[in-house]
Design a protein around this motif. Structure first.
Motif, PDB file in Angstrom:
ATOM      1  N   TRP A  12       0.863  -1.173   0.132  1.00  0.00           N
ATOM      2  CA  TRP A  12       0.099   0.084  -0.163  1.00  0.00           C
ATOM      3  C   TRP A  12       0.687   1.262  -0.055  1.00  0.00           C
ATOM      4  O   TRP A  12       0.491   2.180  -0.489  1.00  0.00           O
ATOM      5  CB  TRP A  12      -0.974  -0.068   1.338  1.00  0.00           C
ATOM      6  N   VAL A  13       2.018   1.086   0.623  1.00  0.00           N
ATOM      7  CA  VAL A  13       3.026   2.247   0.574  1.00  0.00           C
ATOM      8  C   VAL A  13       3.486   2.504  -0.891  1.00  0.00           C
ATOM      9  O   VAL A  13       3.672   3.787  -1.299  1.00  0.00           O
ATOM     10  CB  VAL A  13       4.141   2.189   1.285  1.00  0.00           C
ATOM     11  N   ALA A  14       3.793   1.278  -1.470  1.00  0.00           N
ATOM     12  CA  ALA A  14       4.394   1.464  -3.077  1.00  0.00           C
ATOM     13  C   ALA A  14       3.152   2.184  -3.613  1.00  0.00           C
ATOM     14  O   ALA A  14       3.739   2.810  -4.605  1.00  0.00           O
ATOM     15  CB  ALA A  14       4.781  -0.062  -3.390  1.00  0.00           C
ATOM     16  N   LEU A  15       1.866   1.499  -3.443  1.00  0.00           N
ATOM     17  CA  LEU A  15       0.898   2.319  -4.437  1.00  0.00           C
ATOM     18  C   LEU A  15       0.656   3.549  -4.082  1.00  0.00           C
ATOM     19  O   LEU A  15       0.512   4.221  -5.246  1.00  0.00           O
ATOM     20  CB  LEU A  15      -0.400   1.423  -3.999  1.00  0.00           C
ATOM     21  N   LEU A  16       0.936   4.028  -2.736  1.00  0.00           N
ATOM     22  CA  LEU A  16       0.710   5.545  -2.639  1.00  0.00           C
ATOM     23  C   LEU A  16       1.787   6.371  -3.349  1.00  0.00           C
ATOM     24  O   LEU A  16       1.831   7.726  -3.933  1.00  0.00           O
ATOM     25  CB  LEU A  16       0.567   5.743  -1.179  1.00  0.00           C
ATOM     26  N   VAL A  17       2.993   5.644  -3.308  1.00  0.00           N
ATOM     27  CA  VAL A  17       4.306   6.464  -3.856  1.00  0.00           C
ATOM     28  C   VAL A  17       4.087   6.631  -5.330  1.00  0.00           C
ATOM     29  O   VAL A  17       4.450   7.464  -5.817  1.00  0.00           O
ATOM     30  CB  VAL A  17       5.564   5.736  -3.362  1.00  0.00           C
ATOM     31  N   VAL A  18       3.604   5.636  -6.050  1.00  0.00           N
ATOM     32  CA  VAL A  18       3.407   5.493  -7.347  1.00  0.00           C
ATOM     33  C   VAL A  18       2.119   6.410  -7.810  1.00  0.00           C
ATOM     34  O   VAL A  18       2.543   7.235  -8.773  1.00  0.00           O
ATOM     35  CB  VAL A  18       3.134   3.973  -7.768  1.00  0.00           C
ATOM     36  N   ALA A  19       1.100   6.353  -7.241  1.00  0.00           N
ATOM     37  CA  ALA A  19       0.206   7.353  -7.570  1.00  0.00           C
ATOM     38  C   ALA A  19       0.470   8.720  -7.218  1.00  0.00           C
ATOM     39  O   ALA A  19       0.069   9.604  -7.992  1.00  0.00           O
ATOM     40  CB  ALA A  19      -1.010   6.856  -6.377  1.00  0.00           C
ATOM     41  N   ALA A  20       1.294   9.144  -6.096  1.00  0.00           N
ATOM     42  CA  ALA A  20       1.863  10.636  -6.126  1.00  0.00           C
ATOM     43  C   ALA A  20       2.584  10.937  -7.108  1.00  0.00           C
ATOM     44  O   ALA A  20       2.507  12.058  -7.639  1.00  0.00           O
ATOM     45  CB  ALA A  20       2.484  10.444  -4.721  1.00  0.00           C
ATOM     46  N   GLY A  21       3.604  10.080  -7.547  1.00  0.00           N
ATOM     47  CA  GLY A  21       4.349  10.327  -8.579  1.00  0.00           C
ATOM     48  C   GLY A  21       3.601  10.540  -9.970  1.00  0.00           C
ATOM     49  O   GLY A  21       3.989  11.486 -10.891  1.00  0.00           O
ATOM     50  N   ALA A  22       2.555   9.667 -10.150  1.00  0.00           N
ATOM     51  CA  ALA A  22       1.793   9.817 -11.263  1.00  0.00           C
ATOM     52  C   ALA A  22       1.140  11.063 -11.387  1.00  0.00           C
ATOM     53  O   ALA A  22       0.988  11.923 -12.321  1.00  0.00           O
ATOM     54  CB  ALA A  22       1.019   8.567 -11.391  1.00  0.00           C
ATOM     55  N   LEU A  23       0.636  11.716 -10.123  1.00  0.00           N
ATOM     56  CA  LEU A  23      -0.165  12.669 -10.163  1.00  0.00           C
ATOM     57  C   LEU A  23       0.603  14.013 -10.447  1.00  0.00           C
ATOM     58  O   LEU A  23       0.289  14.790 -10.986  1.00  0.00           O
ATOM     59  CB  LEU A  23      -0.800  12.782  -8.632  1.00  0.00           C
ATOM     60  N   LEU A  24       1.748  13.880  -9.728  1.00  0.00           N
ATOM     61  CA  LEU A  24       2.708  15.173  -9.861  1.00  0.00           C
ATOM     62  C   LEU A  24       3.123  15.246 -11.437  1.00  0.00           C
ATOM     63  O   LEU A  24       3.353  16.442 -11.892  1.00  0.00           O
ATOM     64  CB  LEU A  24       3.985  14.768  -8.986  1.00  0.00           C
ATOM     65  N   LEU A  25       3.517  13.975 -12.373  1.00  0.00           N
ATOM     66  CA  LEU A  25       3.781  14.217 -13.419  1.00  0.00           C
ATOM     67  C   LEU A  25       2.543  14.701 -14.409  1.00  0.00           C
ATOM     68  O   LEU A  25       2.710  15.400 -15.091  1.00  0.00           O
ATOM     69  CB  LEU A  25       4.071  12.624 -13.916  1.00  0.00           C
ATOM     70  N   VAL A  26       1.506  14.229 -14.062  1.00  0.00           N
ATOM     71  CA  VAL A  26       0.342  14.706 -14.991  1.00  0.00           C
ATOM     72  C   VAL A  26      -0.054  16.106 -14.551  1.00  0.00           C
ATOM     73  O   VAL A  26      -0.013  17.311 -15.535  1.00  0.00           O
ATOM     74  CB  VAL A  26      -0.925  14.045 -14.642  1.00  0.00           C
ATOM     75  N   LEU A  27       0.026  16.736 -13.278  1.00  0.00           N
ATOM     76  CA  LEU A  27      -0.132  18.128 -13.065  1.00  0.00           C
ATOM     77  C   LEU A  27       1.197  19.033 -13.400  1.00  0.00           C
ATOM     78  O   LEU A  27       0.814  19.953 -14.135  1.00  0.00           O
ATOM     79  CB  LEU A  27      -0.273  18.267 -11.400  1.00  0.00           C
ATOM     80  N   GLY A  28       2.161  18.408 -13.384  1.00  0.00           N
ATOM     81  CA  GLY A  28       3.496  19.360 -13.965  1.00  0.00           C
ATOM     82  C   GLY A  28       3.366  19.358 -15.442  1.00  0.00           C
ATOM     83  O   GLY A  28       3.339  20.377 -15.834  1.00  0.00           O
ATOM     84  N   GLY A  29       3.010  18.158 -15.993  1.00  0.00           N
ATOM     85  CA  GLY A  29       2.969  18.505 -17.556  1.00  0.00           C
ATOM     86  C   GLY A  29       1.834  19.309 -18.086  1.00  0.00           C
ATOM     87  O   GLY A  29       1.976  19.993 -18.894  1.00  0.00           O
ATOM     88  N   GLY A  30       0.678  19.653 -17.271  1.00  0.00           N
ATOM     89  CA  GLY A  30      -0.544  20.356 -17.626  1.00  0.00           C
ATOM     90  C   GLY A  30       0.030  21.782 -17.371  1.00  0.00           C
ATOM     91  O   GLY A  30      -0.195  22.780 -18.233  1.00  0.00           O
ATOM     92  N   ALA A  31       0.681  21.932 -16.261  1.00  0.00           N
ATOM     93  CA  ALA A  31       1.248  23.336 -15.700  1.00  0.00           C
ATOM     94  C   ALA A  31       2.084  23.934 -16.915  1.00  0.00           C
ATOM     95  O   ALA A  31       1.973  25.026 -17.370  1.00  0.00           O
ATOM     96  CB  ALA A  31       1.844  23.287 -14.319  1.00  0.00           C
ATOM     97  N   LEU A  32       2.977  22.975 -17.268  1.00  0.00           N
ATOM     98  CA  LEU A  32       3.818  23.376 -18.318  1.00  0.00           C
ATOM     99  C   LEU A  32       3.480  23.881 -19.699  1.00  0.00           C
ATOM    100  O   LEU A  32       3.510  24.849 -20.303  1.00  0.00           O
ATOM    101  CB  LEU A  32       5.229  22.413 -18.412  1.00  0.00           C
ATOM    102  N   ALA A  33       2.420  23.075 -19.703  1.00  0.00           N
ATOM    103  CA  ALA A  33       1.583  23.315 -21.310  1.00  0.00           C
ATOM    104  C   ALA A  33       0.781  24.422 -21.209  1.00  0.00           C
ATOM    105  O   ALA A  33       0.757  25.183 -22.125  1.00  0.00           O
ATOM    106  CB  ALA A  33       0.621  22.152 -21.507  1.00  0.00           C
ATOM    107  N   GLN A  34       0.392  24.798 -19.942  1.00  0.00           N
ATOM    108  CA  GLN A  34      -0.561  26.137 -19.859  1.00  0.00           C
ATOM    109  C   GLN A  34       0.434  27.422 -19.849  1.00  0.00           C
ATOM    110  O   GLN A  34      -0.044  28.171 -20.771  1.00  0.00           O
ATOM    111  CB  GLN A  34      -1.139  26.190 -18.191  1.00  0.00           C
ATOM    112  N   VAL A  35       1.545  27.350 -19.203  1.00  0.00           N
ATOM    113  CA  VAL A  35       2.547  28.329 -19.680  1.00  0.00           C
ATOM    114  C   VAL A  35       2.971  28.538 -21.057  1.00  0.00           C
ATOM    115  O   VAL A  35       3.065  29.621 -21.552  1.00  0.00           O
ATOM    116  CB  VAL A  35       3.847  28.034 -18.774  1.00  0.00           C
ATOM    117  N   ARG A  36       3.362  27.468 -21.570  1.00  0.00           N
ATOM    118  CA  ARG A  36       3.729  27.453 -23.021  1.00  0.00           C
ATOM    119  C   ARG A  36       2.517  28.151 -24.124  1.00  0.00           C
ATOM    120  O   ARG A  36       2.894  28.736 -24.849  1.00  0.00           O
ATOM    121  CB  ARG A  36       4.001  25.963 -23.509  1.00  0.00           C
ATOM    122  N   TRP A  37       1.218  27.579 -23.679  1.00  0.00           N
ATOM    123  CA  TRP A  37       0.193  28.073 -24.494  1.00  0.00           C
ATOM    124  C   TRP A  37      -0.128  29.575 -24.246  1.00  0.00           C
ATOM    125  O   TRP A  37      -0.092  30.296 -25.158  1.00  0.00           O
ATOM    126  CB  TRP A  37      -1.090  27.348 -23.827  1.00  0.00           C
TER     127      TRP A  37
END
Length: 504
Positions: free
Chosen positions: A46-71
């Motif tokens: 369950w700890v591994a699952l939380l770490v992976v989920a947190a990393g995935a969420l951070l990646l998605v939010l970071g990608g979206g934020a960079l795209a927003q700045v670029r746009w």
């Protein structure tokens, strides 16, 4: 300013932010399982699952934020004289500007996600070489309607007085039966090998690679080695055939070649990733019929454009921006080539001048020498190391390689030819990949004449026609010395004569 042009700055489509977020989610999903399996051995599940989920969420939010700045910080505009793009990401600023009169291609591509959202990526190119490579400007991405508007506006040319007699419209359309040529290229075995590698890689991710190897070993435990090898090779080739068919469908489905008013050839194709590629006819210098060995044995060929200013594909290794037609029956390829060149008779089917028999002898010597090298290496290693198996292998390979080399050399000689067909220089060469080039004589800007010591003794020479289009140089290999020079002088009068006539 021409009617329809716009001086105001425009933004990319805002849905590019969503595209970036979804792409980041795809990357996160692809890496989530291997990351989870790697962490679960040292952390609670369950700890591994939380770490992976947190990393995935951070990646998605970071990608979206960079795209927003670029746009927000990207602008483009089409002026009366230039197309400009200004983009800034934090402290990095990029400015591109292309003169409109130098624009030679406006290509539209859209992968499945862009197609779902009604977007396209626009690549505007001049075809000129710069320090950074091809001079291009990319808009990633705009709406499909905006992309079509840009393509029409930037490629618009004044219609000539004979515009009504230009025979605009469809030149070729998809025939599903052409798919039978897809497995006959060298892509099939490469894809088969890639499939085997993918299976081994995935099994390693799950930690079961040893089990997979052991399982295969158990299946073939009582099978003779020869049958094991044949079975594995057959399975690999079948996987490659399936991959080649899938790749062909993805690249060429919905294919259509048409000539638009104003003199632009447009190729539209693609199942998942839609592509729209344009070639100005005034930049066209000829065509090339390409016949890989397997395709040629089945009487087929593909047609490539020889043109200046073609933007080369970089996003797709298998994509070719110069292909006007996939592998089709040779007669159909000749027909389409004639229609593309506006010729009543295809120059690619012209009768060519054969080359001297000395050219055949050269190819036989090269082929037999090449075939003898691996045999000599095996025999030398076997004798030096005292391994009879290597000697037996060398003895078995020698006749097979010799016969194959002779057959390929004779085929290469039969394929040699050159000649003049109306306004075109036609040259043909190759065996594993035979190529027939029809190059406009007016597009030849120079000749290079090469003659080695052995060619000079045999009375042969190699002529190279240089041009600003296509590969930049097209060869006439091992032609008769006097006949080859005469052909070159006739093809482009006045270009070679000063080097042939003695000085006064």
């Amino acid at each position: 300013m021409v009617e329809g042009e716009s001086e105001e700055w425009r933004r990319l489509d805002r849905r590019t932010v969503l595209v970036a977020a979804v792409a980041a989610a795809g990357v996160a999903a692809g890496g989530a399982l291997p990351a989870f399996l790697g962490l679960v051995g040292v952390l609670a599940w369950w700890v591994a699952l939380l770490v992976v989920a947190a990393g995935a969420l951070l990646l998605v939010l970071g990608g979206g934020a960079l795209a927003q700045v670029r746009w927000h910080r990207t602008r483009y505009r089409v002026g009366g004289e230039r197309v400009e793009l200004h983009a800034r990401l934090f402290v990095v600023e990029r400015r591109r500007s292309l003169p409109r009169e130098r624009i030679r291609s406006v290509d539209l591509t859209a992968h499945p996600l862009l197609r779902i959202l009604g977007l396209v990526k626009v690549r505007i190119g001049t075809g000129e070489k710069t320090a950074g490579g091809e001079s291009t400007l990319e808009l990633d991405a705009v709406s499909r309607a905006e992309g079509e508007r840009l393509r029409r506006e930037l490629l618009r040319r004044a219609a000539g007085p004979d515009a009504t007699a230009r025979h605009d419209g469809e030149l070729a359309a998809l025939d599903p039966s052409w798919i039978r040529y897809a497995p006959l290229t060298f892509v099939a075995p490469l894809l088969g090998g890639a499939a085997v590698g993918a299976v081994m890689q995935v099994s390693e991710w799950f930690g079961v690679q040893r089990e997979v190897i052991d399982r295969v070993g158990e299946v073939f435990r009582t099978t003779p080695l020869v049958w094991v090898v044949l079975t594995l090779v057959t399975a690999t080739l079948l996987a490659g055939v399936v991959g080649a068919l899938a790749l062909w469908v993805e690249m060429w489905w919905n294919y259509r070649l048409e000539r638009e008013p104003g003199g632009t050839l447009r190729v539209r194709r693609g199942l998942l990733t839609a592509r729209s590629l344009s070639v100005e006819e005034r930049r066209l210098r000829g065509v090339e019929l390409v016949e890989p060995l397997g395709v040629r044995l089945c009487g087929a060929a593909r047609v490539d454009a020889i043109a200046t200013g073609l933007v080369k594909g970089k996003d797709d290794k298998h994509d070719s921006h110069k292909s006007l037609l996939p592998a089709v029956p040779r007669a159909r390829a000749d027909e389409v080539a004639a229609r593309v060149l506006r010729e009543p008779v295809p120059p690619t089917s012209a009768r060519l001048t054969p080359h001297p028999r000395a050219a055949r002898a050269r190819r036989l010597r090269w082929a037999l020498t090449t075939a003898a090298l691996p045999v000599a290496v095996l025999a030398g290693l076997g004798a030096a190391l005292g391994v009879p198996a290597l000697l037996y292998t060398a003895a078995a390979c020698a006749p097979v390689l010799a016969v194959t080399a002779v057959l390929l050399a004779l085929d290469a000689y039969r394929n040699l030819g050159h000649g003049l067909a109306g306004g075109y220089l036609v040259t043909r060469a190759g065996t594993v990949r035979r190529s027939t080039v029809a190059l406009q004589r007016g597009g030849v800007i120079g000749w290079t004449v090469k003659q080695s010591y052995f060619q000079r003794r045999a009375g042969l020479l190699t002529l190279t026609a240089t041009t600003a289009a296509g590969d930049g140089a097209y060869h006439v290999y091992d032609a008769d010395g006097s006949e080859g020079l005469h052909c070159a002088a006739t093809a482009v009068p006045g270009l070679l004569e000063p080097f042939l006539e003695p000085a006064d």
